[in-house]
Motif scaffolding. Structure first.
Motif, PDB file in Angstrom:
ATOM      1  N   LEU A   1      36.905  40.855  42.861  1.00 39.60           N
ATOM      2  CA  LEU A   1      38.004  39.901  42.752  1.00 39.60           C
ATOM      3  C   LEU A   1      37.590  38.538  42.226  1.00 39.60           C
ATOM      4  O   LEU A   1      38.444  37.772  41.763  1.00 39.60           O
ATOM      5  CB  LEU A   1      38.711  39.754  44.110  1.00 39.60           C
ATOM      6  CG  LEU A   1      39.743  40.847  44.412  1.00 39.60           C
ATOM      7  CD1 LEU A   1      40.356  40.655  45.796  1.00 39.60           C
ATOM      8  CD2 LEU A   1      40.848  40.882  43.360  1.00 39.60           C
ATOM      9  N   PHE A   2      36.289  38.219  42.254  1.00 45.83           N
ATOM     10  CA  PHE A   2      35.906  36.919  41.692  1.00 45.83           C
ATOM     11  C   PHE A   2      36.194  36.852  40.200  1.00 45.83           C
ATOM     12  O   PHE A   2      36.291  35.752  39.642  1.00 45.83           O
ATOM     13  CB  PHE A   2      34.444  36.590  42.009  1.00 45.83           C
ATOM     14  CG  PHE A   2      33.404  37.356  41.230  1.00 45.83           C
ATOM     15  CD1 PHE A   2      32.959  36.911  39.999  1.00 45.83           C
ATOM     16  CD2 PHE A   2      32.842  38.521  41.746  1.00 45.83           C
ATOM     17  CE1 PHE A   2      31.974  37.608  39.292  1.00 45.83           C
ATOM     18  CE2 PHE A   2      31.860  39.219  41.056  1.00 45.83           C
ATOM     19  CZ  PHE A   2      31.429  38.771  39.815  1.00 45.83           C
ATOM     20  N   PHE A   3      36.369  37.990  39.541  1.00 46.35           N
ATOM     21  CA  PHE A   3      36.785  37.978  38.134  1.00 46.35           C
ATOM     22  C   PHE A   3      38.051  37.141  37.943  1.00 46.35           C
ATOM     23  O   PHE A   3      38.227  36.509  36.901  1.00 46.35           O
ATOM     24  CB  PHE A   3      37.078  39.401  37.649  1.00 46.35           C
ATOM     25  CG  PHE A   3      35.873  40.241  37.320  1.00 46.35           C
ATOM     26  CD1 PHE A   3      34.582  39.854  37.660  1.00 46.35           C
ATOM     27  CD2 PHE A   3      36.041  41.456  36.664  1.00 46.35           C
ATOM     28  CE1 PHE A   3      33.487  40.653  37.350  1.00 46.35           C
ATOM     29  CE2 PHE A   3      34.952  42.269  36.347  1.00 46.35           C
ATOM     30  CZ  PHE A   3      33.673  41.869  36.691  1.00 46.35           C
ATOM     31  N   SER A   4      38.949  37.175  38.937  1.00 46.34           N
ATOM     32  CA  SER A   4      40.228  36.474  38.830  1.00 46.34           C
ATOM     33  C   SER A   4      40.264  35.173  39.624  1.00 46.34           C
ATOM     34  O   SER A   4      41.342  34.620  39.854  1.00 46.34           O
ATOM     35  CB  SER A   4      41.371  37.393  39.293  1.00 46.34           C
ATOM     36  OG  SER A   4      41.545  38.465  38.399  1.00 46.34           O
ATOM     37  N   HIS A   5      39.096  34.692  40.043  1.00 46.20           N
ATOM     38  CA  HIS A   5      39.035  33.445  40.806  1.00 46.20           C
ATOM     39  C   HIS A   5      38.355  32.315  40.033  1.00 46.20           C
ATOM     40  O   HIS A   5      38.948  31.259  39.823  1.00 46.20           O
ATOM     41  CB  HIS A   5      38.298  33.659  42.127  1.00 46.20           C
ATOM     42  CG  HIS A   5      38.965  34.623  43.053  1.00 46.20           C
ATOM     43  ND1 HIS A   5      38.293  35.291  44.061  1.00 46.20           N
ATOM     44  CD2 HIS A   5      40.258  35.047  43.126  1.00 46.20           C
ATOM     45  CE1 HIS A   5      39.123  36.071  44.720  1.00 46.20           C
ATOM     46  NE2 HIS A   5      40.320  35.953  44.163  1.00 46.20           N
TER      47      HIS A   5
ATOM     48  N   VAL B   1      47.355  38.748  39.304  1.00 45.08           N
ATOM     49  CA  VAL B   1      48.190  39.240  40.411  1.00 45.08           C
ATOM     50  C   VAL B   1      47.972  40.738  40.613  1.00 45.08           C
ATOM     51  O   VAL B   1      47.760  41.214  41.744  1.00 45.08           O
ATOM     52  CB  VAL B   1      49.675  38.929  40.147  1.00 45.08           C
ATOM     53  CG1 VAL B   1      50.567  39.664  41.151  1.00 45.08           C
ATOM     54  CG2 VAL B   1      49.930  37.428  40.218  1.00 45.08           C
ATOM     55  N   ASN B   2      48.022  41.491  39.530  1.00 44.17           N
ATOM     56  CA  ASN B   2      47.864  42.944  39.649  1.00 44.17           C
ATOM     57  C   ASN B   2      46.456  43.316  40.098  1.00 44.17           C
ATOM     58  O   ASN B   2      46.271  44.265  40.865  1.00 44.17           O
ATOM     59  CB  ASN B   2      48.204  43.619  38.323  1.00 44.17           C
ATOM     60  CG  ASN B   2      49.676  43.514  37.985  1.00 44.17           C
ATOM     61  OD1 ASN B   2      50.483  43.034  38.784  1.00 44.17           O
ATOM     62  ND2 ASN B   2      50.055  43.949  36.794  1.00 44.17           N
ATOM     63  N   HIS B   3      45.467  42.578  39.620  1.00 45.51           N
ATOM     64  CA  HIS B   3      44.086  42.801  40.052  1.00 45.51           C
ATOM     65  C   HIS B   3      43.999  42.686  41.581  1.00 45.51           C
ATOM     66  O   HIS B   3      43.401  43.535  42.261  1.00 45.51           O
ATOM     67  CB  HIS B   3      43.184  41.771  39.377  1.00 45.51           C
ATOM     68  CG  HIS B   3      41.733  41.912  39.659  1.00 45.51           C
ATOM     69  ND1 HIS B   3      40.833  40.908  39.395  1.00 45.51           N
ATOM     70  CD2 HIS B   3      40.995  42.920  40.186  1.00 45.51           C
ATOM     71  CE1 HIS B   3      39.629  41.286  39.732  1.00 45.51           C
ATOM     72  NE2 HIS B   3      39.699  42.505  40.221  1.00 45.51           N
ATOM     73  N   SER B   4      44.602  41.620  42.127  1.00 41.59           N
ATOM     74  CA  SER B   4      44.560  41.400  43.576  1.00 41.59           C
ATOM     75  C   SER B   4      45.302  42.501  44.331  1.00 41.59           C
ATOM     76  O   SER B   4      44.819  43.014  45.351  1.00 41.59           O
ATOM     77  CB  SER B   4      45.175  40.037  43.916  1.00 41.59           C
ATOM     78  OG  SER B   4      44.504  39.000  43.235  1.00 41.59           O
ATOM     79  N   LYS B   5      46.467  42.875  43.827  1.00 41.75           N
ATOM     80  CA  LYS B   5      47.276  43.895  44.511  1.00 41.75           C
ATOM     81  C   LYS B   5      46.615  45.270  44.456  1.00 41.75           C
ATOM     82  O   LYS B   5      46.681  46.042  45.429  1.00 41.75           O
ATOM     83  CB  LYS B   5      48.670  43.943  43.896  1.00 41.75           C
ATOM     84  CG  LYS B   5      49.524  42.719  44.227  1.00 41.75           C
ATOM     85  CD  LYS B   5      50.925  42.847  43.648  1.00 41.75           C
ATOM     86  CE  LYS B   5      51.808  41.676  44.082  1.00 41.75           C
ATOM     87  NZ  LYS B   5      53.189  41.793  43.538  1.00 41.75           N
TER      88      LYS B   5
ATOM     89  N   ALA C   1      37.544  37.075  49.238  1.00 42.02           N
ATOM     90  CA  ALA C   1      38.295  37.901  48.294  1.00 42.02           C
ATOM     91  C   ALA C   1      39.799  37.719  48.482  1.00 42.02           C
ATOM     92  O   ALA C   1      40.524  37.393  47.534  1.00 42.02           O
ATOM     93  CB  ALA C   1      37.903  39.361  48.450  1.00 42.02           C
ATOM     94  N   ALA C   2      40.280  37.941  49.696  1.00 40.57           N
ATOM     95  CA  ALA C   2      41.712  37.783  49.955  1.00 40.57           C
ATOM     96  C   ALA C   2      42.110  36.318  49.991  1.00 40.57           C
ATOM     97  O   ALA C   2      43.168  35.934  49.470  1.00 40.57           O
ATOM     98  CB  ALA C   2      42.083  38.467  51.267  1.00 40.57           C
TER      99      ALA C   2
END
Length: 455
Positions: free
Chosen positions: A282-286, A309-313, A366-367
């Motif tokens: 998830l760090f890819f999207s952070h 958003v979709n990555h996280s979901k 992550a979350a």
């Protein structure tokens, strides 16, 4: 892609230790039969608590000489590598100090004094064609090798730092005489990075350059992952700019970054580095989106908001489905990303957890750092962790990693790059503070325009 994860592997082997007898190893924590009852907090109280407690990493436990962020902090061994500061984590720390001033965790004068100390340190630290090294000695500013050939400039860590410097510049530019002076220095520091040098005269950016080994590591920056900010800042640079072709060929692989795959009915939008159709860690999207605002960010390849958003979901739903049947996974506890880790044999190291590298270890960052993308789902994890606070809440926020599957093992340690995004992304969810500061910068706007973004 093996080259990409070489950096993570080197971190595991060289710095954290990975054998059962390695540095910092601890036996799994065995919890009591009954957890104490903890008074529930409102959502706003929870967000306040997480930001306030996590900020202590960058304030109470920063390197005393430089004010910069330590690479890691072990409360049970506080002097362990205490002179090793991290350039990227320091960028996250700069942004966290801005949040702390606005939230009243420190006074404005206290925050400005710390920002001045850090900026002055960075001004005198080793640089390599403008880029800082991954690790820096907080006492004297000298580069500390991250690996045998990684003893020079680290462009990705530098980009994370530059993201913070730009926010400092924007935050202080209309302030007192001292604040304007700090803003001017911060602006000059990031503008001194020779982004174009790190192309090797090719149509891509490369991660490392060493005065002793040149471009031997030869790690090309290709998306989708955390390095997007590097291309944006490269295009934004007034004096060392990259071309749009470098972005298209390097980051986007001539259009191959597009992805038509879906998981759980959710489009991935972009091809994640590593090739997983569940998405990467998830760090890819952070990391790139601490300053870069993804809410309306699109280009010819897709929507970066939908991607994040979709990555996280997808990451969350994978944990709920829990195909490996790890104890504790579910709606209350999800989130796979890079952090400290634990192996079945009890050895500890560092791992880029993801659905394709699931070791039964949950990383609270992550979350929590996904709060703008999955607010109610992320808050549910925070509330769960708070009910376990006697095990997982330490002196600088929630500990870096845990695993209910292994007798509720908790690492009892921290990493700068995991603590910083929690503070910043919660603030972006609440007020958009860092997004607004970064996106108002005229150089950033010029870079985004040059690369063909809508924002």
């Amino acid at each position: 892609m093996a080259k990409y994860f070489t950096v993570i592997s080197l971190f595991l082997v060289l710095f954290l230790g990975c054998s059962s007898n390695g540095p910092g190893y601890q036996e799994p924590y065995i919890p009591p039969t009954d957890d104490p009852v903890v008074e529930k907090l409102s959502d706003n109280e929870m967000l306040d608590l997480v930001q306030r407690e996590t900020f202590k990493y960058f304030w109470d436990f920063a390197n005393s000489d430089s004010g910069a962020a330590k690479e890691r902090y072990h409360p049970n061994d506080p002097n362990l590598n205490s002179n090793v500061v991290t350039s990227g984590g320091t960028g996250f720390g700069l942004m966290s100090i801005i949040v702390a001033i606005e939230r009243g965790f420190v006074t404005r004068n206290e925050g400005v004094e710390r920002l001045q100390k850090i900026v002055n340190f960075l001004e005198n630290a080793d640089r390599f064609h403008g880029a800082w090294s991954h690790w820096i000695n907080g006492s004297d500013g000298k580069a500390i090798p991250f690996s045998s050939k990684d003893d020079g400039g680290d462009l990705v860590e530098t980009a994370f730092l530059a993201q913070g410097l730009i926010c400092v510049k924007e935050y202080l530019k209309n302030g007192s005489v001292l604040e304007k002076e700090i803003a001017t220095k911060a602006d000059a520091l990031w503008k001194g990075v020779e982004w174009s040098w790190y192309t090797q005269n090719k149509e891509a950016l490369y991660w490392h350059w060493s005065p002793n080994f040149g471009f031997d590591i030869n790690l090309k920056l290709t998306g989708y992952n955390e390095v997007m900010i590097t291309y944006v800042l490269g295009a934004a640079s007034p004096d060392f700019a990259i071309s749009k072709e470098v972005y298209e060929t390097g980051w986007a692989s001539n259009g191959a970054i597009k992805n038509t795959a879906t998981k759980y009915g959710l489009p991935l939008v972009l091809r994640h580095s590593g090739g997983s159709n569940f998405g990467g860690p998830l760090f890819f999207s952070h990391y790139s989106f601490l300053g870069l605002d993804p809410r309306n960010l699109t280009d010819q390849y897709g929507s970066y908001w939908d991607t994040a958003v979709n990555h996280s979901k997808i990451n969350r739903q994978y944990c709920i489905d829990n195909p490996k049947n790890y104890l504790g996974y579910g709606e209350d506890l999800w989130g796979l990303t890079a952090s400290y880790s634990r192996n079945p044999d009890g050895s500890r190291g560092y791992s880029a957890h993801s659905p394709s590298n699931d070791k039964g270890v949950i990383s609270p960052t992550a979350a929590i750092s996904s709060t703008p993308f999955t607010p109610s789902e992320s808050l549910k994890v925070m509330h769960y962790l708070y009910q376990k606070k006697d095990k997982v809440l330490g002196p600088a926020g929630f500990y870096d990693a845990l695993s209910p599957h292994y007798n509720f093992w908790v690492t009892n340690t921290y990493l700068a790059i995991d603590q910083g995004p929690q503070i910043v992304m919660i603030e972006n969810y609440r007020t958009g503070l860092l997004w607004n500061l970064f996106m108002q910068n005229t150089d950033v706007k010029r870079g985004l325009d040059k690369l063909g973004f809508n924002y």
